[in-house]
Design a protein around this motif. Sequence first.
Motif, short mmCIF file in Angstrom:
data_model
loop_
_atom_site.label_atom_id
_atom_site.label_comp_id
_atom_site.label_asym_id
_atom_site.label_seq_id
_atom_site.Cartn_x
_atom_site.Cartn_y
_atom_site.Cartn_z
N GLU A 1 -0.23 -25.92 30.29
CA GLU A 1 0.47 -26.30 31.71
C GLU A 1 -0.25 -27.49 32.51
O GLU A 1 -1.27 -27.85 32.41
CB GLU A 1 0.28 -25.06 32.67
CG GLU A 1 0.77 -23.73 31.74
CD GLU A 1 0.54 -22.42 32.61
OE1 GLU A 1 0.71 -21.40 32.04
OE2 GLU A 1 -0.21 -22.44 33.90
N PHE A 2 0.87 -27.97 33.32
CA PHE A 2 0.29 -29.18 34.22
C PHE A 2 0.58 -29.00 35.58
O PHE A 2 1.72 -28.54 35.84
CB PHE A 2 0.75 -30.62 33.25
CG PHE A 2 2.12 -31.09 33.85
CD1 PHE A 2 2.34 -31.87 34.79
CD2 PHE A 2 3.15 -30.39 33.35
CE1 PHE A 2 3.63 -32.57 35.07
CE2 PHE A 2 4.58 -30.95 33.89
CZ PHE A 2 4.64 -31.89 34.55
N TYR B 1 2.18 -25.23 38.60
CA TYR B 1 1.82 -25.43 37.32
C TYR B 1 3.00 -25.19 36.71
O TYR B 1 3.77 -24.38 36.97
CB TYR B 1 0.62 -24.93 36.58
CG TYR B 1 -0.92 -25.71 37.14
CD1 TYR B 1 -1.10 -26.36 36.36
CD2 TYR B 1 -1.18 -25.23 38.26
CE1 TYR B 1 -2.56 -27.00 36.29
CE2 TYR B 1 -2.44 -25.80 38.45
CZ TYR B 1 -3.24 -26.56 37.70
OH TYR B 1 -4.39 -27.34 37.78
N THR B 2 3.48 -26.40 35.69
CA THR B 2 4.69 -26.11 34.70
C THR B 2 4.22 -26.10 33.28
O THR B 2 3.35 -26.98 32.88
CB THR B 2 5.48 -27.22 34.99
OG1 THR B 2 5.97 -27.09 36.40
CG2 THR B 2 6.89 -26.99 34.32
N LEU C 1 3.94 -26.98 29.91
CA LEU C 1 4.45 -28.12 28.82
C LEU C 1 4.88 -27.61 27.40
O LEU C 1 5.83 -28.00 26.68
CB LEU C 1 3.32 -28.99 28.39
CG LEU C 1 3.01 -29.92 29.54
CD1 LEU C 1 1.58 -30.47 29.59
CD2 LEU C 1 4.15 -31.14 29.81
N GLY C 2 4.03 -26.62 27.15
CA GLY C 2 4.55 -25.92 25.75
C GLY C 2 3.84 -24.54 25.07
O GLY C 2 2.78 -24.49 26.02
N TYR D 1 -3.39 -30.58 22.01
CA TYR D 1 -2.11 -30.87 22.66
C TYR D 1 -1.89 -32.39 23.08
O TYR D 1 -2.81 -32.86 23.74
CB TYR D 1 -1.72 -30.05 23.74
CG TYR D 1 -0.29 -30.00 24.26
CD1 TYR D 1 0.79 -29.29 23.50
CD2 TYR D 1 0.38 -30.82 25.15
CE1 TYR D 1 1.96 -29.43 23.96
CE2 TYR D 1 1.47 -30.98 25.50
CZ TYR D 1 2.38 -30.31 24.87
OH TYR D 1 3.70 -30.33 25.54
N HIS E 1 -0.03 -34.99 25.49
CA HIS E 1 0.70 -35.24 26.55
C HIS E 1 0.99 -36.87 26.79
O HIS E 1 0.30 -37.37 27.18
CB HIS E 1 0.59 -34.66 27.75
CG HIS E 1 1.46 -34.68 28.80
ND1 HIS E 1 1.07 -34.27 30.24
CD2 HIS E 1 2.83 -34.53 28.91
CE1 HIS E 1 2.09 -34.41 31.03
NE2 HIS E 1 3.28 -34.24 30.22
N TYR F 1 -4.32 -30.02 34.25
CA TYR F 1 -4.09 -29.37 33.21
C TYR F 1 -5.07 -28.14 33.23
O TYR F 1 -6.10 -28.03 33.63
CB TYR F 1 -4.29 -29.99 31.82
CG TYR F 1 -3.55 -31.30 31.82
CD1 TYR F 1 -2.33 -31.40 31.23
CD2 TYR F 1 -3.94 -32.67 32.36
CE1 TYR F 1 -1.61 -32.48 31.04
CE2 TYR F 1 -3.38 -33.89 32.05
CZ TYR F 1 -2.11 -33.87 31.63
OH TYR F 1 -1.35 -34.94 31.34
#
Length: 219
Positions: free
Chosen positions: A59-60, A68-69, A71-72, A81, A83, A94
Amino acid sequence: MAFASGASRAALCLAFVAAGCAPAGAGDGSDAGIRLSASLTGDDVTLTWKGHGGDVTVEFATEPGGPYTILGFVPEAVARYEHPDLMPATTFYYRVRPVEGPTSDVATAVPATDRVEGEDWLVPRSVPDERAAPKPAGAPANLLVESVGPDARRLTWTDNASDEEGYLIERQVDGTFEVAFVVDANVNHVGLIGESADTYRVRAYRFGETSNVVSERTP
């Protein structure tokens, strides 16, 4: 991930946001078992972590306190991971969170027995199911995957969990499972467009303890 169009797409995106974002002030994971590290090369950030061998979300955020959203979703045994191609002169924060919870039995797609029209079948929802017996950490059951077209799948299952954050729809690819879609807690019916896989399972997921937060600023 597979999304629908129009109103259904909006509904599915809302489900993803609800499952994937956390409010400002969420735990910083300073005592967590996962230790996250970041490195910057040009405008690409590489994340690596130790202390957890299971599935995680990466998440970032662009502010220290979030939101936070996701990412995967990264499967077990992978601890890296990338980015890439980030906005210049911006600080990115992150964190990593374990994804835990029981899965349904694996199910293989069968032809739909009814005629599917319109977009209502795509919308994630809760359908009454007298077989449900909700309890903490209850595993989803009775997964049915129906093929409603060459690249469309309808999934239904019995929601037996009382404490899930939501459900992960996982497709099998080359012998391993990866996340295809995310829906809210209590959902037991969803349609997917752009899905041609034949084998799926459903996970009633919960988040484990958050890692430490790391940051990098792009040039």
